[in-house]
Design a protein around this motif. Structure first.
Motif, PDB file in Angstrom:
ATOM      1  N   ASP A 159     -45.179  -9.301   8.626  1.00 14.67           N
ATOM      2  CA  ASP A 159     -45.953 -10.343   7.943  1.00 14.67           C
ATOM      3  C   ASP A 159     -46.265  -9.984   6.491  1.00 14.67           C
ATOM      4  OD1 ASP A 159     -45.962 -11.779  10.296  1.00 14.67           O
ATOM      5  OD2 ASP A 159     -47.897 -10.995  10.955  1.00 14.67           O
ATOM      6  N   ARG A 210     -43.201 -14.606  -0.370  1.00 11.20           N
ATOM      7  CA  ARG A 210     -43.707 -15.981  -0.555  1.00 11.20           C
ATOM      8  C   ARG A 210     -44.641 -16.027  -1.771  1.00 11.20           C
ATOM      9  NH1 ARG A 210     -43.986 -16.328   5.485  1.00 11.20           N
ATOM     10  NH2 ARG A 210     -42.128 -17.528   6.019  1.00 11.20           N
ATOM     11  N   ARG A 211     -45.498 -15.012  -1.903  1.00  9.11           N
ATOM     12  CA  ARG A 211     -46.442 -14.959  -3.028  1.00  9.11           C
ATOM     13  C   ARG A 211     -45.705 -14.958  -4.365  1.00  9.11           C
ATOM     14  NH1 ARG A 211     -48.582 -10.196  -1.880  1.00  9.11           N
ATOM     15  NH2 ARG A 211     -49.710 -11.041  -0.138  1.00  9.11           N
ATOM     16  N   THR A 221     -46.817  -6.876  -5.381  1.00  3.44           N
ATOM     17  CA  THR A 221     -46.572  -8.136  -6.092  1.00  3.44           C
ATOM     18  C   THR A 221     -46.348  -7.860  -7.579  1.00  3.44           C
ATOM     19  OG1 THR A 221     -48.055  -9.222  -4.524  1.00  3.44           O
ATOM     20  CG2 THR A 221     -47.534 -10.431  -6.537  1.00  3.44           C
ATOM     21  N   SER A 273     -45.215 -12.296   3.372  1.00  4.82           N
ATOM     22  CA  SER A 273     -46.265 -12.812   2.467  1.00  4.82           C
ATOM     23  C   SER A 273     -45.981 -12.404   1.029  1.00  4.82           C
ATOM     24  CB  SER A 273     -47.639 -12.252   2.854  1.00  4.82           C
ATOM     25  OG  SER A 273     -47.968 -12.664   4.139  1.00  4.82           O
TER      26      SER A 273
END
Ligand SMILES: CC(C)(COP(=O)(O)OP(=O)(O)OC[C@H]1O[C@@H](n2cnc3c(N)ncnc32)[C@H](O)[C@@H]1OP(=O)(O)O)[C@@H](O)C(=O)NCCC(=O)NCCS
Length: 189
Positions: free
Chosen positions: A140, A147-148, A112, A144
């Motif tokens: 997944d 999306r994060r 991230t 994720s």
């Protein structure tokens, strides 16, 4: 001589690949759990050396090219992953992303953090309009991650690609510059 590029965050430095990175890149890319949703079946030292050699002359922001950056720990200069920036040949204002992180460094927000820095570079420094990513619908962790970071899921392609011996489904994620700027404003207030 290709221009050096370094993108820093609190825990990471993203920089161009170097010949001495080959063993570290090979060590995580060769793992079955890392390769599972990636284009390669196996990844040896010669694959890492070829990837690095092919990147040597790549100039950032040339339409139709992938720029691969090493993810290096800021404190100990260890290569723990890599991310790819695809400067699209069909539209110079759009970029596609890919990322690979060694399993021992997953689950700490480093991917991230790395892509957050890349988005800043693409939207602020290069003025890109839209950044996208395609993930396997079974991946997944990758879904994720995007999306994060605020990406919207724009598509779910169902069994549209023959991938590693079976029909595979994929998601398309995208983030616009204005959406990224709006998120930043909200996060800063
Ligand atoms: C996709 C991939 C990079 C995601 O890695 P990741 O470690 O899950 O992502 P991050 O490093 O951002 O870490 C997020 C996790 O750390 C946690 N975390 C801890 N501290 C955090 C922080 N400061 N910020 C964000 N998340 C944090 C999150 O809650 C999340 O945990 P969860 O998965 O249990 O919800 C990784 O799974 C990978 O390399 N896979 C193999 C290659 C691949 O398939 N790549 C996708 C190609 S598109």
């Amino acid at each position: 001589m290709v221009e050096p590029l370094e993108l820093w965050s609190s825990r990471l430095c993203l920089r161009r690949l170097r010949p001495e990175d080959a063993r570290a890149i090979c060590a995580y890319r060769a793992l079955p759990e890392v390769a599972r949703f990636q284009s390669w079946e196996s990844f040896g030292l010669s694959d890492a050396e070829r990837l690095i050699a092919d990147q040597a002359a790549v100039v950032p922001d040339i339409p139709g090219t992938w720029l691969q950056l090493a993810m290096v720990t800021a404190d100990s200069a260890v290569v723990i992953g890599d991310c790819g920036l695809h400067f699209r040949g069909d539209d110079s204002r759009q970029v596609e992303l890919g990322i690979t992180l060694a399993p021992t460094h997953q689950g700490r927000g480093l991917a991230t953090e790395a892509l957050g820095t890349v988005l800043e570079y693409l939207f602020e420094r290069l003025g890109k309009h839209r950044v996208s990513a395609v993930t396997d619908a079974e991946n997944d962790a990758a879904a994720s991650l995007f999306r994060r970071l605020g990406f919207r899921q724009e598509a779910h392609y169902v069994e549209h690609v023959w991938f590693k011996g079976a029909w595979g489904s994929e998601y398309l994620f995208a983030l616009l510059r204005r959406e990224w700027q709006a998120r930043r404003t909200i996060n800063c207030t």
